[in-house]
Design a protein around this motif. Structure first.
Motif, PDB file in Angstrom:
ATOM      1  N   GLU A  27      11.764   9.178  25.291  1.00 27.32           N
ATOM      2  CA  GLU A  27      11.541  10.426  26.026  1.00 27.32           C
ATOM      3  C   GLU A  27      11.168  10.151  27.477  1.00 27.32           C
ATOM      4  N   VAL A  28      10.324   9.141  27.707  1.00 20.95           N
ATOM      5  CA  VAL A  28       9.975   8.764  29.085  1.00 20.95           C
ATOM      6  C   VAL A  28      11.222   8.330  29.836  1.00 20.95           C
ATOM      7  N   GLU A  29      12.066   7.522  29.195  1.00 14.43           N
ATOM      8  CA  GLU A  29      13.295   7.060  29.834  1.00 14.43           C
ATOM      9  C   GLU A  29      14.187   8.237  30.215  1.00 14.43           C
ATOM     10  N   HIS A  30      14.270   9.213  29.339  1.00  8.87           N
ATOM     11  CA  HIS A  30      15.072  10.400  29.625  1.00  8.87           C
ATOM     12  C   HIS A  30      14.535  11.143  30.847  1.00  8.87           C
ATOM     13  N   PHE A 123       0.732   8.953  36.656  1.00 14.56           N
ATOM     14  CA  PHE A 123      -0.067   8.548  35.496  1.00 14.56           C
ATOM     15  C   PHE A 123      -0.362   9.749  34.615  1.00 14.56           C
ATOM     16  N   ASP A 124      -0.722  10.866  35.236  1.00 18.63           N
ATOM     17  CA  ASP A 124      -1.005  12.076  34.465  1.00 18.63           C
ATOM     18  C   ASP A 124       0.244  12.568  33.745  1.00 18.63           C
ATOM     19  N   LEU A 125       1.402  12.473  34.404  1.00 20.81           N
ATOM     20  CA  LEU A 125       2.642  12.922  33.779  1.00 20.81           C
ATOM     21  C   LEU A 125       3.048  12.009  32.620  1.00 20.81           C
ATOM     22  N   VAL A 126       2.891  10.697  32.826  1.00 25.45           N
ATOM     23  CA  VAL A 126       3.149   9.760  31.732  1.00 25.45           C
ATOM     24  C   VAL A 126       2.189  10.051  30.578  1.00 25.45           C
ATOM     25  N   GLY A 127       0.944  10.344  30.923  1.00 29.60           N
ATOM     26  CA  GLY A 127      -0.051  10.647  29.904  1.00 29.60           C
ATOM     27  C   GLY A 127       0.323  11.857  29.067  1.00 29.60           C
ATOM     28  N   GLU A 128       0.906  12.872  29.706  1.00 29.50           N
ATOM     29  CA  GLU A 128       1.335  14.051  28.958  1.00 29.50           C
ATOM     30  C   GLU A 128       2.408  13.686  27.936  1.00 29.50           C
ATOM     31  N   LEU A 129       3.311  12.796  28.342  1.00 28.39           N
ATOM     32  CA  LEU A 129       4.344  12.358  27.402  1.00 28.39           C
ATOM     33  C   LEU A 129       3.749  11.493  26.292  1.00 28.39           C
ATOM     34  N   GLY A 132       2.660  12.567  22.864  1.00 33.07           N
ATOM     35  CA  GLY A 132       3.609  12.569  21.761  1.00 33.07           C
ATOM     36  C   GLY A 132       3.286  11.522  20.721  1.00 33.07           C
ATOM     37  N   LEU A 133       2.646  10.435  21.119  1.00 31.64           N
ATOM     38  CA  LEU A 133       2.241   9.411  20.163  1.00 31.64           C
ATOM     39  C   LEU A 133       1.274   9.991  19.136  1.00 31.64           C
ATOM     40  N   GLU A 134       0.261  10.671  19.635  1.00 28.28           N
ATOM     41  CA  GLU A 134      -0.741  11.240  18.741  1.00 28.28           C
ATOM     42  C   GLU A 134      -0.136  12.370  17.897  1.00 28.28           C
ATOM     43  N   GLU A 135       0.709  13.191  18.528  1.00 29.43           N
ATOM     44  CA  GLU A 135       1.335  14.292  17.800  1.00 29.43           C
ATOM     45  C   GLU A 135       2.230  13.773  16.680  1.00 29.43           C
ATOM     46  N   ARG A 136       2.988  12.702  16.967  1.00 29.99           N
ATOM     47  CA  ARG A 136       3.863  12.132  15.945  1.00 29.99           C
ATOM     48  C   ARG A 136       3.045  11.620  14.758  1.00 29.99           C
ATOM     49  N   VAL A 137       1.900  10.996  15.044  1.00 31.90           N
ATOM     50  CA  VAL A 137       1.052  10.494  13.967  1.00 31.90           C
ATOM     51  C   VAL A 137       0.599  11.652  13.081  1.00 31.90           C
ATOM     52  N   ARG A 138       0.154  12.734  13.709  1.00 30.13           N
ATOM     53  CA  ARG A 138      -0.382  13.855  12.949  1.00 30.13           C
ATOM     54  C   ARG A 138       0.717  14.634  12.206  1.00 30.13           C
ATOM     55  N   GLU A 139       1.866  14.829  12.859  1.00 27.62           N
ATOM     56  CA  GLU A 139       2.907  15.671  12.280  1.00 27.62           C
ATOM     57  C   GLU A 139       3.790  14.922  11.276  1.00 27.62           C
ATOM     58  N   ASP A 140       4.134  13.672  11.598  1.00 29.04           N
ATOM     59  CA  ASP A 140       5.099  12.943  10.777  1.00 29.04           C
ATOM     60  C   ASP A 140       4.462  12.022   9.742  1.00 29.04           C
ATOM     61  N   LEU A 141       3.266  11.554   9.999  1.00 30.21           N
ATOM     62  CA  LEU A 141       2.689  10.533   9.128  1.00 30.21           C
ATOM     63  C   LEU A 141       1.535  11.026   8.268  1.00 30.21           C
ATOM     64  N   GLU A 164      -6.573  11.541  24.473  1.00 33.78           N
ATOM     65  CA  GLU A 164      -7.000  11.999  25.805  1.00 33.78           C
ATOM     66  C   GLU A 164      -8.190  11.201  26.311  1.00 33.78           C
ATOM     67  N   ARG A 165      -9.162  10.969  25.440  1.00 35.67           N
ATOM     68  CA  ARG A 165     -10.321  10.168  25.856  1.00 35.67           C
ATOM     69  C   ARG A 165      -9.917   8.724  26.123  1.00 35.67           C
ATOM     70  N   ALA A 166      -8.993   8.192  25.333  1.00 30.27           N
ATOM     71  CA  ALA A 166      -8.519   6.830  25.555  1.00 30.27           C
ATOM     72  C   ALA A 166      -7.810   6.712  26.906  1.00 30.27           C
TER      73      ALA A 166
END
Length: 218
Positions: A27-30, A123-129, A132-141, A164-166
């Motif tokens: 997604e970042v690459e896109h 950095f903030d924009l990358v952080g928003e993307l 998705g790591l945390e969302e994928r963990v919660r939604e898919d796993l 976010e805290r990390a």
């Protein structure tokens, strides 16, 4: 990352993190090809340097060398039957955001002759993307609603960690390391302490929550 995923068993803890990270990296690459980032060249450089630190940890373990302390819990417990997929994924995210991101930011500033303020917007924009790591963990796993009673300890564990805290901690660590750039011994000591602290959190995230099945004597 695709090569790593192809070589590892699906249940392997590193493979679990790798799948989540690969989807967000794509997604970042896109977004790099559009107008999402203020400076796509700098954001792309940061993204590559960031990913290289994870890949370096994989290569180190494959070659029989020690990975950074932040990554060791995941590599040591990657096959533990009592650790669930969400735990593996979060331990990888914790290591990558908590330790690797700050160092990748420092490397990018040094390579491009920039000050931290020049990276903050992207950095903030990358952080928003990366959320998705945390969302994928919660939604898919995470287990479905019908399994929530059995997953109470897992739900508590996942809820106790915040991307976010990390991210905020990574930015603060980056600023501190950048401030110590002319004092290499102190910078190295601080980086080592960050590495060890993130590794300790990773070990807690990988606390086995289920008991491996055992055979019953006949």
């Amino acid at each position: 990352m695709r090569g790593i995923g192809a070589e590892l068993p699906v249940r392997d803890g590193v493979a679990v993190f790798n799948r989540v990270y690969l989807s967000v990296t794509a997604e970042v690459e896109h977004r790099l090809g559009g107008r999402y980032f203020r400076d796509p060249a700098v954001a792309g450089d940061l993204t590559v340097r960031f990913a290289e630190r994870y890949l370096a940890a994989v290569d180190a373990v494959a070659a029989g060398r020690r990975a950074p302390a932040c990554w060791r819990p995941l590599f040591l417990l990657r096959s533990h039957p009592g650790v669930s997929s969400p735990q593996f994924a979060l331990a990888g995210v914790n290591a990558h955001i908590g330790h690797d991101l700050a160092l990748a930011l420092v490397d990018t500033c040094r390579a491009r002759g920039l000050e931290p303020a020049a990276l903050e917007a992207d950095f903030d924009l990358v952080g928003e993307l990366l959320t998705g790591l945390e969302e994928r963990v919660r939604e898919d796993l995470m287990p479905g609603p019908d399994l929530l009673d059995l997953a109470d300890p897992l739900t508590h564990l996942v809820g106790a960690w915040s991307l976010e805290r990390a991210r905020d901690a990574a930015w603060a660590a980056f600023r501190a390391l950048w401030g110590l750039r002319d004092l290499p011994e102190l910078a190295e000591e601080l980086a080592g302490r960050i590495d060890a602290s993130v590794g300790m959190v990773g070990r807690f995230l990988l606390t086995p929550l289920t008991r491996p099945a055992t055979s019953v004597p006949g």
